[in-house]
Design a protein around this motif. Structure first.
Motif, PDB file in Angstrom:
ATOM      1  N   ARG A  18      28.804  21.636  83.261  1.00 29.99           N
ATOM      2  CA  ARG A  18      28.845  20.371  82.517  1.00 29.99           C
ATOM      3  C   ARG A  18      30.266  20.092  82.051  1.00 29.99           C
ATOM      4  O   ARG A  18      31.103  21.001  82.010  1.00 29.99           O
ATOM      5  CB  ARG A  18      27.907  20.435  81.320  1.00 29.99           C
ATOM      6  N   PRO A  19      30.557  18.847  81.671  1.00 24.44           N
ATOM      7  CA  PRO A  19      31.869  18.544  81.108  1.00 24.44           C
ATOM      8  C   PRO A  19      32.061  19.270  79.774  1.00 24.44           C
ATOM      9  O   PRO A  19      31.101  19.498  79.032  1.00 24.44           O
ATOM     10  CB  PRO A  19      31.835  17.030  80.893  1.00 24.44           C
ATOM     11  N   MET A  20      33.292  19.625  79.488  1.00 20.81           N
ATOM     12  CA  MET A  20      33.603  20.276  78.217  1.00 20.81           C
ATOM     13  C   MET A  20      33.369  19.303  77.075  1.00 20.81           C
ATOM     14  O   MET A  20      33.679  18.123  77.171  1.00 20.81           O
ATOM     15  CB  MET A  20      35.063  20.736  78.212  1.00 20.81           C
ATOM     16  N   SER A  21      32.828  19.817  75.982  1.00 22.58           N
ATOM     17  CA  SER A  21      32.647  19.007  74.771  1.00 22.58           C
ATOM     18  C   SER A  21      33.522  19.604  73.673  1.00 22.58           C
ATOM     19  O   SER A  21      33.957  20.756  73.776  1.00 22.58           O
ATOM     20  CB  SER A  21      31.175  18.995  74.353  1.00 22.58           C
ATOM     21  N   ASP A  24      33.014  23.181  72.460  1.00 23.42           N
ATOM     22  CA  ASP A  24      33.303  24.296  73.364  1.00 23.42           C
ATOM     23  C   ASP A  24      34.705  24.872  73.176  1.00 23.42           C
ATOM     24  O   ASP A  24      35.026  25.900  73.776  1.00 23.42           O
ATOM     25  CB  ASP A  24      33.183  23.845  74.828  1.00 23.42           C
ATOM     26  N   HIS A  25      35.545  24.216  72.392  1.00 22.04           N
ATOM     27  CA  HIS A  25      36.963  24.588  72.330  1.00 22.04           C
ATOM     28  C   HIS A  25      37.172  26.062  71.973  1.00 22.04           C
ATOM     29  O   HIS A  25      37.921  26.766  72.657  1.00 22.04           O
ATOM     30  CB  HIS A  25      37.721  23.678  71.361  1.00 22.04           C
ATOM     31  N   ALA A  26      36.520  26.568  70.949  1.00 24.78           N
ATOM     32  CA  ALA A  26      36.720  27.966  70.537  1.00 24.78           C
ATOM     33  C   ALA A  26      36.296  28.930  71.643  1.00 24.78           C
ATOM     34  O   ALA A  26      36.989  29.930  71.904  1.00 24.78           O
ATOM     35  CB  ALA A  26      35.957  28.267  69.256  1.00 24.78           C
ATOM     36  N   LEU A  61      35.593  21.250  83.170  1.00 22.00           N
ATOM     37  CA  LEU A  61      34.174  21.561  83.316  1.00 22.00           C
ATOM     38  C   LEU A  61      33.901  22.959  82.786  1.00 22.00           C
ATOM     39  O   LEU A  61      34.740  23.852  82.898  1.00 22.00           O
ATOM     40  CB  LEU A  61      33.757  21.463  84.784  1.00 22.00           C
ATOM     41  N   ILE A  62      32.718  23.122  82.227  1.00 25.12           N
ATOM     42  CA  ILE A  62      32.283  24.381  81.625  1.00 25.12           C
ATOM     43  C   ILE A  62      31.090  24.912  82.416  1.00 25.12           C
ATOM     44  O   ILE A  62      30.232  24.144  82.832  1.00 25.12           O
ATOM     45  CB  ILE A  62      31.828  24.134  80.162  1.00 25.12           C
ATOM     46  N   GLY A  72      32.557  30.241  81.636  1.00 28.58           N
ATOM     47  CA  GLY A  72      33.713  29.918  82.462  1.00 28.58           C
ATOM     48  C   GLY A  72      34.156  28.491  82.246  1.00 28.58           C
ATOM     49  O   GLY A  72      33.411  27.675  81.708  1.00 28.58           O
ATOM     50  N   MET A  73      35.391  28.208  82.653  1.00 26.38           N
ATOM     51  CA  MET A  73      35.918  26.851  82.551  1.00 26.38           C
ATOM     52  C   MET A  73      36.820  26.552  83.721  1.00 26.38           C
ATOM     53  O   MET A  73      37.441  27.447  84.284  1.00 26.38           O
ATOM     54  CB  MET A  73      36.644  26.614  81.227  1.00 26.38           C
TER      55      MET A  73
END
Length: 143
Positions: A18-21, A24-26, A61-62, A72-73
């Motif tokens: 999915r797209p990063m939100s 998810d940053h940390a 993407l995550i 993963g990213m």
């Protein structure tokens, strides 16, 4: 990528791409920090939570496990200079299944074009060098 994409691994477990939100940053910073070798500086504190502006169709993407853990990213897009796909960042704690999933997702996201990973921006080719004397030039016939 507009929606979450389920992926089934050979062992039957599932992943979600999915797209990063912003939430998810940390977890993404933790993934980046886990991949740095001893002696390298940790640039993750400067990791921007948005795709690179210099790329077209850029997206972060995550890959998350079924229970929600970010595993993963992928940060990828299209280089305007030559139209090639570029994987800017790829992190997955050296987990083969996660990394192969991310590469497959990059290929699907970027389409059938040349794909580069972890390279800098495309540069124009160097200027042409002066013509070299031809090695096929013939000497005048001997008298």
């Amino acid at each position: 990528m507009d929606v979450d994409m389920p992926v089934r691994l050979p062992d039957g477990s599932g992943l979600i791409v999915r797209p990063m939100s912003p939430g998810d940053h940390a977890a993404v910073v933790s993934l980046i920090d886990a991949d740095w070798l001893p002696g390298q500086h940790h640039p993750s504190h400067r990791f921007p939570p948005r795709p690179a502006k210099r790329l077209r169709e850029a997206e972060i993407l995550i890959v998350s496990r079924a229970h929600g853990e970010v595993a993963g990213m992928l940060d990828a897009g299209v280089r305007p200079a030559d139209g090639a796909g570029l994987i800017v960042r790829l992190h997955g704690r050296e987990d083969f299944e996660i990394l192969t999933t991310l590469i497959a997702v990059a290929r699907a996201h970027l389409g059938h074009r040349t794909l580069y990973a972890c390279t800098g921006p495309a540069r124009p080719p160097p200027p042409a060098s002066p013509a070299c004397p031809s090695s096929t030039a013939r000497s005048p016939p001997a008298p």
